[in-house]
Design a protein around this motif. Structure first.
Motif, mmCIF file in Angstrom:
data_model
loop_
_atom_site.group_PDB
_atom_site.id
_atom_site.type_symbol
_atom_site.label_atom_id
_atom_site.label_comp_id
_atom_site.label_asym_id
_atom_site.label_seq_id
_atom_site.Cartn_x
_atom_site.Cartn_y
_atom_site.Cartn_z
ATOM 1 N N SER A 1 0.816 -1.225 0.000
ATOM 2 C CA SER A 1 0.000 0.000 0.000
ATOM 3 C C SER A 1 0.845 1.269 0.000
ATOM 4 O O SER A 1 0.381 2.333 -0.424
ATOM 5 C CB SER A 1 -0.938 0.004 1.211
ATOM 6 O OG SER A 1 -0.195 -0.092 2.420
ATOM 7 N N ASP A 2 2.099 1.156 0.436
ATOM 8 C CA ASP A 2 2.979 2.324 0.450
ATOM 9 C C ASP A 2 3.389 2.768 -0.945
ATOM 10 O O ASP A 2 3.966 3.855 -1.110
ATOM 11 C CB ASP A 2 4.238 2.024 1.278
ATOM 12 C CG ASP A 2 3.923 1.793 2.750
ATOM 13 O OD1 ASP A 2 3.036 2.491 3.273
ATOM 14 O OD2 ASP A 2 4.553 0.917 3.375
ATOM 15 N N PHE A 3 3.093 1.943 -1.950
ATOM 16 C CA PHE A 3 3.437 2.291 -3.335
ATOM 17 C C PHE A 3 2.270 2.933 -4.076
ATOM 18 O O PHE A 3 2.385 3.262 -5.257
ATOM 19 C CB PHE A 3 3.889 1.038 -4.089
ATOM 20 C CG PHE A 3 5.207 0.490 -3.622
ATOM 21 C CD1 PHE A 3 6.393 0.867 -4.241
ATOM 22 C CD2 PHE A 3 5.272 -0.406 -2.564
ATOM 23 C CE1 PHE A 3 7.613 0.363 -3.820
ATOM 24 C CE2 PHE A 3 6.483 -0.926 -2.134
ATOM 25 C CZ PHE A 3 7.664 -0.532 -2.757
ATOM 26 N N ASN A 4 1.155 3.122 -3.401
ATOM 27 C CA ASN A 4 -0.028 3.661 -4.058
ATOM 28 C C ASN A 4 0.183 5.050 -4.652
ATOM 29 O O ASN A 4 -0.432 5.399 -5.659
ATOM 30 C CB ASN A 4 -1.219 3.701 -3.078
ATOM 31 C CG ASN A 4 -1.974 2.388 -3.041
ATOM 32 O OD1 ASN A 4 -2.176 1.755 -4.073
ATOM 33 N ND2 ASN A 4 -2.374 1.959 -1.856
ATOM 34 N N GLU A 5 1.056 5.828 -4.031
ATOM 35 C CA GLU A 5 1.267 7.205 -4.496
ATOM 36 C C GLU A 5 2.408 7.326 -5.503
ATOM 37 O O GLU A 5 2.702 8.423 -5.976
ATOM 38 C CB GLU A 5 1.532 8.118 -3.289
ATOM 39 C CG GLU A 5 0.424 8.128 -2.247
ATOM 40 C CD GLU A 5 -0.936 8.471 -2.842
ATOM 41 O OE1 GLU A 5 -0.996 9.412 -3.664
ATOM 42 O OE2 GLU A 5 -1.919 7.776 -2.505
ATOM 43 N N HIS A 6 3.053 6.215 -5.833
ATOM 44 C CA HIS A 6 4.148 6.266 -6.807
ATOM 45 C C HIS A 6 3.610 6.493 -8.221
ATOM 46 O O HIS A 6 2.494 6.075 -8.547
ATOM 47 C CB HIS A 6 4.942 4.963 -6.781
ATOM 48 C CG HIS A 6 5.836 4.834 -5.592
ATOM 49 N ND1 HIS A 6 7.096 4.291 -5.663
ATOM 50 C CD2 HIS A 6 5.670 5.186 -4.296
ATOM 51 C CE1 HIS A 6 7.659 4.314 -4.463
ATOM 52 N NE2 HIS A 6 6.797 4.846 -3.626
ATOM 53 N N GLU A 7 4.401 7.137 -9.036
ATOM 54 C CA GLU A 7 4.063 7.305 -10.452
ATOM 55 C C GLU A 7 4.841 6.259 -11.248
ATOM 56 O O GLU A 7 6.009 6.446 -11.577
ATOM 57 C CB GLU A 7 4.434 8.706 -10.947
ATOM 58 C CG GLU A 7 4.057 8.935 -12.400
ATOM 59 C CD GLU A 7 4.609 10.243 -12.961
ATOM 60 O OE1 GLU A 7 4.127 10.671 -14.027
ATOM 61 O OE2 GLU A 7 5.519 10.813 -12.340
#
Length: 352
Positions: free
Chosen positions: A20-26
Protein backbone atom coordinates in the motif's frame (compact mmCIF):
# COMPACT_ATOMS: atom_id res chain seq x y z
CA UNK A 1 36.41 -35.01 6.48
CA UNK A 2 33.20 -33.15 5.68
CA UNK A 3 32.60 -29.44 5.26
CA UNK A 4 29.67 -28.17 7.27
CA UNK A 5 27.74 -25.07 8.22
CA UNK A 6 28.33 -24.76 11.96
CA UNK A 7 26.66 -21.44 12.63
CA UNK A 8 24.02 -19.22 11.04
CA UNK A 9 22.83 -15.67 11.63
CA UNK A 10 20.68 -13.12 9.88
CA UNK A 11 19.60 -9.52 10.11
CA UNK A 12 16.07 -8.58 9.07
CA UNK A 13 15.47 -4.80 9.10
CA UNK A 14 12.62 -3.59 11.29
CA UNK A 15 11.27 -1.06 8.79
CA UNK A 16 8.33 -2.58 6.88
CA UNK A 17 7.39 -1.25 3.45
CA UNK A 18 3.93 -2.55 2.53
CA UNK A 19 2.41 -2.77 -0.93
CA UNK A 20 0.00 0.00 0.00
CA UNK A 21 2.98 2.32 0.45
CA UNK A 22 3.44 2.29 -3.33
CA UNK A 23 -0.03 3.66 -4.06
CA UNK A 24 1.27 7.21 -4.50
CA UNK A 25 4.15 6.27 -6.81
CA UNK A 26 4.06 7.31 -10.45
CA UNK A 27 4.85 4.07 -12.27
CA UNK A 28 6.11 4.45 -15.84
CA UNK A 29 7.24 2.17 -18.65
CA UNK A 30 10.90 2.07 -19.72
CA UNK A 31 10.11 4.62 -22.45
CA UNK A 32 8.56 7.01 -19.93
CA UNK A 33 4.94 6.41 -20.93
CA UNK A 34 2.31 5.76 -18.30
CA UNK A 35 0.24 2.67 -17.65
CA UNK A 36 -3.45 2.47 -18.51
CA UNK A 37 -4.22 1.06 -15.09
CA UNK A 38 -4.43 2.66 -11.65
CA UNK A 39 -1.76 1.78 -9.09
CA UNK A 40 -4.21 -0.33 -7.11
CA UNK A 41 -4.58 -2.70 -10.07
CA UNK A 42 -0.82 -2.74 -10.77
CA UNK A 43 -0.09 -3.59 -7.13
CA UNK A 44 -2.80 -6.27 -7.01
CA UNK A 45 -1.35 -7.99 -10.10
CA UNK A 46 2.16 -7.64 -8.67
CA UNK A 47 1.09 -9.42 -5.49
CA UNK A 48 -0.60 -12.24 -7.44
CA UNK A 49 2.56 -12.91 -9.48
CA UNK A 50 5.36 -12.38 -6.97
CA UNK A 51 3.63 -13.28 -3.71
CA UNK A 52 5.10 -10.18 -2.09
CA UNK A 53 2.89 -8.28 0.37
CA UNK A 54 5.64 -6.38 2.16
CA UNK A 55 9.39 -6.03 2.26
CA UNK A 56 12.06 -4.70 4.64
CA UNK A 57 14.21 -1.58 4.25
CA UNK A 58 17.11 -0.57 6.47
CA UNK A 59 17.05 2.63 8.51
CA UNK A 60 18.50 5.74 6.88
CA UNK A 61 21.65 5.82 9.01
CA UNK A 62 22.67 2.22 8.26
CA UNK A 63 24.85 0.81 5.48
CA UNK A 64 25.14 -2.57 3.83
CA UNK A 65 28.37 -3.26 5.71
CA UNK A 66 26.53 -2.61 9.00
CA UNK A 67 23.86 -5.23 8.45
CA UNK A 68 26.46 -7.69 7.10
CA UNK A 69 28.29 -7.20 10.39
CA UNK A 70 25.13 -7.76 12.45
CA UNK A 71 24.44 -11.07 10.68
CA UNK A 72 28.11 -12.09 11.00
CA UNK A 73 28.13 -11.51 14.78
CA UNK A 74 25.13 -13.80 15.15
CA UNK A 75 26.61 -16.56 12.99
CA UNK A 76 29.91 -16.45 14.89
CA UNK A 77 28.09 -16.64 18.21
CA UNK A 78 25.95 -19.52 16.94
CA UNK A 79 29.05 -21.44 15.85
CA UNK A 80 30.78 -20.71 19.16
CA UNK A 81 34.10 -19.87 17.51
CA UNK A 82 36.75 -17.23 18.08
CA UNK A 83 36.61 -14.89 15.04
CA UNK A 84 40.42 -14.70 15.15
CA UNK A 85 40.41 -18.31 13.93
CA UNK A 86 38.74 -17.40 10.63
CA UNK A 87 40.87 -18.01 7.54
CA UNK A 88 38.51 -16.34 5.04
CA UNK A 89 35.77 -13.74 5.34
CA UNK A 90 33.74 -13.55 2.14
CA UNK A 91 30.91 -11.06 1.62
CA UNK A 92 28.55 -11.49 -1.32
CA UNK A 93 26.80 -8.30 -2.40
CA UNK A 94 26.22 -6.31 -5.60
CA UNK A 95 26.15 -2.59 -4.84
CA UNK A 96 28.49 -1.94 -1.94
CA UNK A 97 27.68 0.72 0.64
CA UNK A 98 25.21 3.24 -0.75
CA UNK A 99 24.28 6.09 1.59
CA UNK A 100 20.63 7.08 1.94
CA UNK A 101 19.62 9.50 -0.85
CA UNK A 102 23.07 9.24 -2.42
CA UNK A 103 23.80 8.21 -6.00
CA UNK A 104 27.29 6.75 -5.58
CA UNK A 105 28.26 3.28 -4.41
CA UNK A 106 31.27 2.93 -2.10
CA UNK A 107 33.26 -0.30 -2.44
CA UNK A 108 36.72 0.83 -1.34
CA UNK A 109 37.67 -0.62 1.02
CA UNK A 110 35.72 -3.78 0.33
CA UNK A 111 32.60 -4.61 2.30
CA UNK A 112 34.43 -7.67 3.64
CA UNK A 113 37.26 -5.47 4.93
CA UNK A 114 34.73 -3.23 6.66
CA UNK A 115 33.03 -6.22 8.27
CA UNK A 116 36.38 -7.59 9.43
CA UNK A 117 37.17 -4.21 10.96
CA UNK A 118 33.78 -4.04 12.70
CA UNK A 119 34.37 -7.54 14.09
CA UNK A 120 37.73 -6.28 15.43
CA UNK A 121 39.60 -9.22 13.92
CA UNK A 122 43.34 -8.59 14.32
CA UNK A 123 44.63 -11.67 12.47
CA UNK A 124 46.04 -10.47 9.09
CA UNK A 125 45.84 -14.03 7.75
CA UNK A 126 42.07 -13.80 7.84
CA UNK A 127 41.65 -12.88 4.17
CA UNK A 128 38.63 -10.66 3.51
CA UNK A 129 37.20 -10.12 0.05
CA UNK A 130 33.94 -9.47 -1.79
CA UNK A 131 31.99 -11.70 -4.15
CA UNK A 132 30.09 -10.08 -7.03
CA UNK A 133 27.96 -12.80 -8.58
CA UNK A 134 24.43 -11.41 -8.67
CA UNK A 135 21.80 -12.95 -6.44
CA UNK A 136 23.60 -16.34 -6.40
CA UNK A 137 26.60 -14.68 -4.68
CA UNK A 138 26.15 -16.25 -1.25
CA UNK A 139 25.75 -19.76 -2.66
CA UNK A 140 28.85 -19.23 -4.83
CA UNK A 141 30.79 -17.95 -1.82
CA UNK A 142 29.92 -21.13 0.08
CA UNK A 143 31.22 -23.10 -2.89
CA UNK A 144 34.48 -21.13 -2.73
CA UNK A 145 34.80 -21.68 1.01
CA UNK A 146 34.25 -25.38 0.39
CA UNK A 147 37.09 -25.37 -2.14
CA UNK A 148 39.48 -23.56 0.22
CA UNK A 149 38.82 -26.06 3.00
CA UNK A 150 39.06 -29.10 0.69
CA UNK A 151 42.39 -27.76 -0.61
CA UNK A 152 43.74 -27.59 2.94
CA UNK A 153 44.34 -23.83 2.93
CA UNK A 154 41.51 -23.02 5.31
CA UNK A 155 39.70 -24.56 8.26
CA UNK A 156 37.11 -21.92 9.08
CA UNK A 157 35.37 -19.44 6.77
CA UNK A 158 32.72 -16.79 7.37
CA UNK A 159 30.39 -16.38 4.39
CA UNK A 160 27.92 -13.48 4.30
CA UNK A 161 25.23 -12.43 1.84
CA UNK A 162 24.14 -8.83 2.41
CA UNK A 163 22.32 -6.27 0.27
CA UNK A 164 20.45 -2.98 0.49
CA UNK A 165 18.47 -2.88 -2.73
CA UNK A 166 16.24 -0.10 -1.39
CA UNK A 167 19.16 2.25 -2.11
CA UNK A 168 19.28 1.45 -5.85
CA UNK A 169 15.61 1.26 -6.88
CA UNK A 170 13.77 3.58 -9.26
CA UNK A 171 10.50 4.66 -7.68
CA UNK A 172 9.02 5.09 -11.18
CA UNK A 173 9.66 1.43 -12.02
CA UNK A 174 7.00 -1.03 -10.85
CA UNK A 175 9.72 -3.69 -10.53
CA UNK A 176 11.04 -1.64 -7.59
CA UNK A 177 8.36 -3.30 -5.46
CA UNK A 178 10.25 -6.61 -5.64
CA UNK A 179 13.42 -5.51 -3.88
CA UNK A 180 14.32 -5.40 -0.20
CA UNK A 181 17.22 -5.30 2.26
CA UNK A 182 18.70 -7.95 4.53
CA UNK A 183 21.72 -10.02 5.49
CA UNK A 184 22.45 -13.67 6.21
CA UNK A 185 25.71 -15.24 7.39
CA UNK A 186 27.18 -18.68 7.91
CA UNK A 187 30.31 -20.18 9.42
CA UNK A 188 31.73 -22.97 7.26
CA UNK A 189 34.16 -25.44 8.87
CA UNK A 190 35.95 -28.72 8.32
CA UNK A 191 34.29 -31.43 10.38
CA UNK A 192 34.75 -35.06 11.35
CA UNK A 193 30.99 -35.58 11.17
CA UNK A 194 29.23 -37.10 8.19
CA UNK A 195 27.29 -35.00 5.71
CA UNK A 196 28.02 -31.41 4.85
CA UNK A 197 28.42 -30.21 1.26
CA UNK A 198 27.85 -33.26 -0.95
CA UNK A 199 27.96 -31.61 -4.38
CA UNK A 200 27.70 -28.26 -6.12
CA UNK A 201 27.03 -26.87 -9.59
CA UNK A 202 27.54 -23.39 -11.08
CA UNK A 203 27.21 -21.75 -14.49
CA UNK A 204 27.31 -18.32 -16.13
CA UNK A 205 25.29 -17.58 -19.26
CA UNK A 206 26.62 -14.29 -20.65
CA UNK A 207 26.53 -14.31 -24.45
CA UNK A 208 22.85 -13.46 -24.86
CA UNK A 209 21.78 -13.26 -21.23
CA UNK A 210 24.43 -11.02 -19.66
CA UNK A 211 22.28 -7.87 -19.63
CA UNK A 212 18.99 -9.34 -18.45
CA UNK A 213 19.68 -7.49 -15.17
CA UNK A 214 21.56 -4.21 -15.46
CA UNK A 215 22.02 -0.67 -14.15
CA UNK A 216 19.98 1.93 -16.06
CA UNK A 217 18.41 5.36 -15.92
CA UNK A 218 15.06 6.18 -14.32
CA UNK A 219 11.87 5.44 -16.21
CA UNK A 220 10.99 9.10 -15.65
CA UNK A 221 12.57 11.06 -18.58
CA UNK A 222 12.21 14.35 -16.70
CA UNK A 223 14.85 13.29 -14.16
CA UNK A 224 18.11 14.82 -15.38
CA UNK A 225 20.53 13.52 -12.73
CA UNK A 226 23.01 10.86 -13.85
CA UNK A 227 21.91 8.38 -11.21
CA UNK A 228 21.46 4.74 -12.25
CA UNK A 229 19.10 2.12 -10.83
CA UNK A 230 18.68 -1.65 -10.85
CA UNK A 231 16.70 -2.74 -13.92
CA UNK A 232 15.66 -6.08 -15.33
CA UNK A 233 13.96 -7.79 -18.26
CA UNK A 234 11.53 -9.77 -16.16
CA UNK A 235 10.03 -12.02 -18.83
CA UNK A 236 13.46 -13.01 -20.17
CA UNK A 237 14.67 -13.81 -16.64
CA UNK A 238 11.58 -15.90 -15.96
CA UNK A 239 12.07 -17.94 -19.15
CA UNK A 240 15.81 -18.30 -18.51
CA UNK A 241 15.30 -19.52 -14.96
CA UNK A 242 12.71 -22.10 -15.96
CA UNK A 243 14.97 -23.42 -18.73
CA UNK A 244 18.20 -23.64 -16.76
CA UNK A 245 17.76 -23.81 -12.98
CA UNK A 246 15.92 -27.17 -12.82
CA UNK A 247 18.62 -28.80 -14.97
CA UNK A 248 21.39 -27.40 -12.75
CA UNK A 249 19.64 -28.70 -9.64
CA UNK A 250 19.19 -32.12 -11.25
CA UNK A 251 22.86 -32.30 -12.24
CA UNK A 252 23.92 -31.30 -8.74
CA UNK A 253 21.64 -33.86 -7.10
CA UNK A 254 22.93 -36.63 -9.36
CA UNK A 255 26.56 -35.66 -8.62
CA UNK A 256 25.81 -35.97 -4.90
CA UNK A 257 24.50 -39.52 -5.26
CA UNK A 258 21.36 -38.54 -3.36
CA UNK A 259 17.93 -39.90 -4.24
CA UNK A 260 15.38 -37.18 -4.83
CA UNK A 261 13.08 -38.90 -2.32
CA UNK A 262 15.65 -38.11 0.39
CA UNK A 263 15.52 -34.33 -0.20
CA UNK A 264 13.70 -32.76 2.76
CA UNK A 265 13.73 -29.09 1.77
CA UNK A 266 14.69 -26.93 -1.19
CA UNK A 267 15.81 -23.43 -0.25
CA UNK A 268 15.71 -21.42 -3.44
CA UNK A 269 16.46 -17.74 -4.01
CA UNK A 270 13.29 -15.83 -3.17
CA UNK A 271 12.82 -13.63 -6.24
CA UNK A 272 9.31 -14.37 -7.46
CA UNK A 273 6.87 -16.85 -5.94
CA UNK A 274 5.34 -17.97 -9.25
CA UNK A 275 8.78 -18.39 -10.81
CA UNK A 276 10.07 -20.44 -7.88
CA UNK A 277 6.98 -22.65 -7.98
CA UNK A 278 7.44 -23.18 -11.72
CA UNK A 279 11.15 -24.02 -11.25
CA UNK A 280 10.30 -26.69 -8.69
CA UNK A 281 7.52 -28.10 -10.83
CA UNK A 282 9.95 -28.49 -13.74
CA UNK A 283 12.65 -29.91 -11.47
CA UNK A 284 10.41 -32.67 -10.15
CA UNK A 285 9.01 -33.28 -13.62
CA UNK A 286 12.54 -34.22 -14.72
CA UNK A 287 12.19 -37.16 -12.33
CA UNK A 288 8.60 -37.88 -13.34
CA UNK A 289 7.31 -36.64 -9.98
CA UNK A 290 5.03 -34.00 -8.52
CA UNK A 291 6.29 -31.39 -6.06
CA UNK A 292 5.96 -32.66 -2.46
CA UNK A 293 3.87 -30.44 -0.23
CA UNK A 294 5.83 -28.08 2.00
CA UNK A 295 9.24 -28.82 0.50
CA UNK A 296 9.90 -25.20 -0.55
CA UNK A 297 9.73 -22.78 2.41
CA UNK A 298 8.88 -19.24 1.31
CA UNK A 299 9.76 -15.96 3.01
CA UNK A 300 9.18 -13.65 0.05
CA UNK A 301 5.67 -12.63 1.14
CA UNK A 302 7.04 -10.78 4.17
CA UNK A 303 10.70 -10.16 3.28
CA UNK A 304 10.69 -9.53 -0.48
CA UNK A 305 13.76 -10.18 -2.63
CA UNK A 306 16.92 -9.32 -0.69
CA UNK A 307 19.19 -10.79 -3.37
CA UNK A 308 22.23 -12.60 -1.89
CA UNK A 309 20.63 -12.58 1.57
CA UNK A 310 17.51 -14.60 0.76
CA UNK A 311 18.93 -18.14 0.94
CA UNK A 312 21.11 -17.75 4.08
CA UNK A 313 18.33 -15.81 5.83
CA UNK A 314 15.84 -18.54 4.99
CA UNK A 315 18.23 -21.19 6.31
CA UNK A 316 18.79 -19.28 9.54
CA UNK A 317 15.06 -18.73 10.10
CA UNK A 318 14.31 -22.44 9.73
CA UNK A 319 17.22 -23.67 11.85
CA UNK A 320 16.30 -21.22 14.62
CA UNK A 321 12.66 -22.34 14.57
CA UNK A 322 11.40 -18.99 13.31
CA UNK A 323 9.35 -20.25 10.34
CA UNK A 324 5.94 -21.69 11.03
CA UNK A 325 5.48 -25.35 10.01
CA UNK A 326 9.11 -25.58 8.82
CA UNK A 327 11.93 -27.48 10.49
CA UNK A 328 15.21 -29.16 9.72
CA UNK A 329 17.02 -31.74 11.79
CA UNK A 330 20.39 -33.42 11.79
CA UNK A 331 20.74 -35.85 8.91
CA UNK A 332 18.29 -34.04 6.62
CA UNK A 333 19.39 -33.41 3.05
CA UNK A 334 18.54 -30.07 1.44
CA UNK A 335 19.15 -28.30 -1.87
CA UNK A 336 20.26 -24.67 -1.98
CA UNK A 337 19.77 -22.94 -5.33
CA UNK A 338 19.88 -19.47 -6.85
CA UNK A 339 19.62 -17.54 -10.11
CA UNK A 340 20.51 -13.94 -10.87
CA UNK A 341 22.49 -11.30 -12.71
CA UNK A 342 25.20 -12.66 -14.95
CA UNK A 343 23.11 -14.62 -15.73
CA UNK A 344 24.40 -16.91 -13.04
CA UNK A 345 22.89 -20.05 -11.58
CA UNK A 346 24.15 -22.43 -8.90
CA UNK A 347 23.11 -25.20 -6.55
CA UNK A 348 24.42 -27.09 -3.53
CA UNK A 349 23.27 -30.41 -2.11
CA UNK A 350 23.89 -30.31 1.63
CA UNK A 351 23.34 -32.84 4.42
CA UNK A 352 22.86 -31.47 7.92
Amino acid sequence: MSIKITGTGSFIPERIERNSDFNEHEFLNLDGTGFNQPNAVIIEKFKAITGIAERRYIEDELFNSDIAFFAAERAIADAGIDPEELDYLIVAHNYGDVAHNHMQSDTVPSIATRVKQKLKIKNPKCVAYDMLFGCPGWVESVIQANAFIKAGIAKKCLVIGSETLSRVIDKHDRDSMIYSDGAGATVIEASDEEGGILAHESATYALDEGTFIYFGKSNNPTISEERRYIKMHGRKIYEFALSNVPEAMKTCLEKSGTDIADVKKILIHQANEKMDEAILKRFYKLFGLSVPQGIMPMSIDKLGNSSVATVPTLLDLILKGNMENQELKKGDTIILASVGAGMNINSIVYKL
